[in-house]
Every structure is written in C-alpha cells, then in structure tokens.
Scaffold this active site. Sequence first.
Site, PDB file in Angstrom:
ATOM      1  N   ASP A   1      71.121  76.738 -41.977  1.00  9.33           N
ATOM      2  CA  ASP A   1      72.324  77.200 -42.253  1.00  9.33           C
ATOM      3  C   ASP A   1      73.184  77.660 -40.877  1.00  9.33           C
ATOM      4  OD1 ASP A   1      74.159  78.317 -44.022  1.00  9.33           O
ATOM      5  OD2 ASP A   1      74.090  80.569 -43.153  1.00  9.33           O
ATOM      6  N   LEU A   2      74.311  77.105 -41.103  1.00  7.71           N
ATOM      7  CA  LEU A   2      75.702  77.515 -39.657  1.00  7.71           C
ATOM      8  C   LEU A   2      76.447  78.847 -39.202  1.00  7.71           C
ATOM      9  CD1 LEU A   2      76.980  76.192 -36.839  1.00  7.71           C
ATOM     10  CD2 LEU A   2      79.040  75.511 -39.137  1.00  7.71           C
ATOM     11  N   ASP A   3      77.604  78.926 -40.802  1.00  8.52           N
ATOM     12  CA  ASP A   3      77.840  81.043 -40.506  1.00  8.52           C
ATOM     13  C   ASP A   3      76.941  81.302 -41.018  1.00  8.52           C
ATOM     14  OD1 ASP A   3      80.133  78.589 -40.221  1.00  8.52           O
ATOM     15  OD2 ASP A   3      81.031  79.204 -42.055  1.00  8.52           O
TER      16      ASP A   3
ATOM     17  N   THR B   1      81.243  83.117 -38.446  1.00 16.48           N
ATOM     18  CA  THR B   1      82.804  82.556 -38.660  1.00 16.48           C
ATOM     19  C   THR B   1      83.735  83.154 -39.322  1.00 16.48           C
ATOM     20  OG1 THR B   1      82.123  80.403 -39.349  1.00 16.48           O
ATOM     21  CG2 THR B   1      82.377  80.015 -37.038  1.00 16.48           C
TER      22      THR B   1
ATOM     23  N   LYS C   1      80.115  85.032 -48.189  1.00 19.70           N
ATOM     24  CA  LYS C   1      79.122  84.169 -48.128  1.00 19.70           C
ATOM     25  C   LYS C   1      78.741  82.919 -48.435  1.00 19.70           C
ATOM     26  CE  LYS C   1      78.783  87.430 -43.031  1.00 19.70           C
ATOM     27  NZ  LYS C   1      78.300  88.312 -42.658  1.00 19.70           N
TER      28      LYS C   1
ATOM     29  N   SER D   1      74.983  72.777 -44.153  1.00 18.93           N
ATOM     30  CA  SER D   1      76.252  74.244 -44.597  1.00 18.93           C
ATOM     31  C   SER D   1      76.581  74.105 -45.721  1.00 18.93           C
ATOM     32  CB  SER D   1      76.791  73.637 -42.712  1.00 18.93           C
ATOM     33  OG  SER D   1      77.888  74.931 -43.058  1.00 18.93           O
ATOM     34  N   ALA D   2      77.010  75.293 -46.609  1.00 15.85           N
ATOM     35  CA  ALA D   2      78.138  74.565 -47.477  1.00 15.85           C
ATOM     36  C   ALA D   2      79.745  74.681 -46.759  1.00 15.85           C
ATOM     37  CB  ALA D   2      78.821  75.949 -48.048  1.00 15.85           C
TER      38      ALA D   2
ATOM     39  N   LYS E   1      74.817  75.736 -52.665  1.00 15.08           N
ATOM     40  CA  LYS E   1      73.210  76.902 -52.887  1.00 15.08           C
ATOM     41  C   LYS E   1      73.952  77.934 -54.212  1.00 15.08           C
ATOM     42  CE  LYS E   1      73.743  75.927 -47.950  1.00 15.08           C
ATOM     43  NZ  LYS E   1      73.769  76.745 -46.341  1.00 15.08           N
TER      44      LYS E   1
ATOM     45  N   GLU F   1      68.139  80.872 -42.994  1.00 18.78           N
ATOM     46  CA  GLU F   1      69.314  80.877 -43.534  1.00 18.78           C
ATOM     47  C   GLU F   1      69.682  82.475 -43.715  1.00 18.78           C
ATOM     48  OE1 GLU F   1      71.909  80.903 -45.963  1.00 18.78           O
ATOM     49  OE2 GLU F   1      71.881  78.940 -46.356  1.00 18.78           O
ATOM     50  N   ASP F   2      71.397  83.082 -43.858  1.00 19.50           N
ATOM     51  CA  ASP F   2      71.608  84.413 -43.776  1.00 19.50           C
ATOM     52  C   ASP F   2      72.117  84.850 -45.038  1.00 19.50           C
ATOM     53  OD1 ASP F   2      74.361  83.111 -43.346  1.00 19.50           O
ATOM     54  OD2 ASP F   2      74.963  84.917 -43.043  1.00 19.50           O
TER      55      ASP F   2
HETATM   56  P1  B16 Z   1      84.565  75.131 -45.495  1.00 14.43           P
HETATM   57  P2  B16 Z   1      77.218  77.886 -44.337  1.00 14.43           P
HETATM   58  C1  B16 Z   1      79.469  78.278 -45.329  1.00 14.43           C
HETATM   59  O1  B16 Z   1      79.190  78.265 -44.699  1.00 14.43           O
HETATM   60  C2  B16 Z   1      80.004  80.202 -45.070  1.00 14.43           C
HETATM   61  O2  B16 Z   1      79.488  80.720 -45.510  1.00 14.43           O
HETATM   62  C3  B16 Z   1      81.723  80.708 -46.422  1.00 14.43           C
HETATM   63  O3  B16 Z   1      81.790  81.678 -46.315  1.00 14.43           O
HETATM   64  C4  B16 Z   1      82.774  79.257 -46.161  1.00 14.43           C
HETATM   65  O4  B16 Z   1      84.037  79.332 -47.683  1.00 14.43           O
HETATM   66  C5  B16 Z   1      81.642  77.557 -46.551  1.00 14.43           C
HETATM   67  O5  B16 Z   1      81.237  77.299 -45.898  1.00 14.43           O
HETATM   68  C6  B16 Z   1      82.490  75.964 -47.086  1.00 14.43           C
HETATM   69  O6  B16 Z   1      83.391  76.315 -45.724  1.00 14.43           O
HETATM   70  O7  B16 Z   1      86.092  76.402 -46.119  1.00 14.43           O
HETATM   71  O8  B16 Z   1      84.526  75.031 -43.752  1.00 14.43           O
HETATM   72  O9  B16 Z   1      84.243  74.301 -45.801  1.00 14.43           O
HETATM   73  O10 B16 Z   1      76.880  79.964 -43.980  1.00 14.43           O
HETATM   74  O11 B16 Z   1      77.088  77.478 -45.549  1.00 14.43           O
HETATM   75  O12 B16 Z   1      77.228  77.274 -43.391  1.00 14.43           O
HETATM   76 MG    MG Z   2      75.481  81.344 -44.104  1.00 14.49          MG
END
Ligand code: B16
Ligand code: MG
Length: 226
Positions: free
Chosen positions: A10-12, A18, A46, A115-116, A146, A170-171
């Site tokens: 996962d990224l964030d 972030t 998140k 990542s989402a 997810k 994953e966090d």
């Molecule tokens: P964006 P992850 C997620 O990333 C974030 O945790 C979540 O807070 C955010 O709303 C989502 O990505 C969408 O991000 O607006 O940049 O498309 O944790 O799945 O890496």
């Molecule tokens: Mg995350």
Amino acid sequence: MLNIKACIFDLDGVIVDTAGYHFKAWRRLANELGTDFTKEDNEKLKGVSRRGSLDLILKWGNLTIPEEEKTALTDRKNGWYVEQINKMTAEEILPGVERFLASLKERGIKIGLGSASRNAPNIIKRVGLEEYFDSMIDGGMVSKGKPDPETFLKGAAALGVLPANTIVFEDAAKGVTAAIDGGMLAVGVGKEEVLGHAHFVVPGFENLEYDVLLEILQERMLPIQN
Ligand code: B16
Ligand code: MG
C-alpha cells in the site's frame, strides 16, 4: 512451506505518510462548505477512495450536495493535495522502507504497489522509488476499492504470481481485509488494535528483516496448513 514470489505495498501510511496532506486539503474544502472535521475523523479516511472520503465528510457535516457537483469538489481538493505532493522528496520515505525494498530486489522477489490513490504513481516518482516497482495498481485502475480484493488481485496478476505466493503490506484495516479475502498473506503496518486480523503486525520497516518476517509468517501459517 511458504513460497513467496512477490510483495505488494500500500502507499499512504506504508511507504510515505501523506495523511497530513490529505487532511489539510479535505479540511480546506470542508471549511469552504461551512463544516469541519477532526484529526480523529481523518483516521477513518485512510484507505478510502477520493469520492468515498467526500461522502463521509458531507455525512459528518450533515450536508447534501447534488451528485453532479461532487466531481468539481473532489477536483478542487485534489488540486490542493497535488500542490503538496509535488513538493515531496525522498526524505519523506518512511524509515527502513528503501532498505527493505532493496533487500527484496536482492532476493529476486517481485515488488508491486496497490494503492487506492490515483496519485500513487506520481508520489512514487517524486520520492524516487520508481525503479523498485515492477507494477503499480492505483485507484484509477480498479472498479471496486478496498476492502474488495480487486486492487491486490490485479497487482498479483500484473506481477505474474499467485495470491498464495504474495505478501501484502497495509496500514488500513480495510486493506488488510482486502488482502486476506484475496487469499494473500497480510502484514499490518501500524497498531495491533486496528490491524489484529492481519497474519502479523509490524510497527514499521525500521527494524524489519525480510528473512525474520518470513520465519514468523511460516510459523503462523503452520496450524492452518496442517
Ligand atoms: P487520491 P492508500 C489512499 O491511499 C489514502 O489512504 C486515502 O486517504 C485517500 O483518500 C485515497 O488513497 C485516495 O487518494 O485522492 O490521491 O486518489 O492508503 O490506499 O495508498
Ligand atoms: Mg494506506
């Protein structure tokens, strides 16, 4: 015996943090709409998609916005968010992450991103980790976010490995569920209270050795395999 061929990250919250940038940008939008939310509420965003996050913020503020106006709002928030992430540097990579990625590369283990965030590839490029990744699946490439396993299943397919041969890091609780439901090994990155359903939980990558992690996962999987 575990036969791990790939790791998907996962990224964030795993590679970079972030959440603070998301919070700042969402809060600016919420304030413009005449509402607000707390840092504790932000925890619930998140791993949630961009549109899903807006809907939650509107719900918390008891606000109703016509569907056709929502894209303009998420675009505005994303503009502010992108201003922040365009300033990111390698200093924002979480401790131990690059060393861990390098140790996977040395062992010939494939590396994927799941990542989402639709901004995920840009962030990876900004912090200079692009060369480590064999595949990147972001929020724009899936139809179900997810906790649906689609992100990670697509990731494993792109890497040419089976889910059973894959570890996901994953966090977010929803992300751990996605990995488990996809038939992968799930390592939670964060707190046991939140991620207790993972096969194993680590606080971060700082003192994490891949070989030690594998031994622990192997032990934990034994009762299931027998
Ligand atoms: P964006 P992850 C997620 O990333 C974030 O945790 C979540 O807070 C955010 O709303 C989502 O990505 C969408 O991000 O607006 O940049 O498309 O944790 O799945 O890496
Ligand atoms: Mg995350």
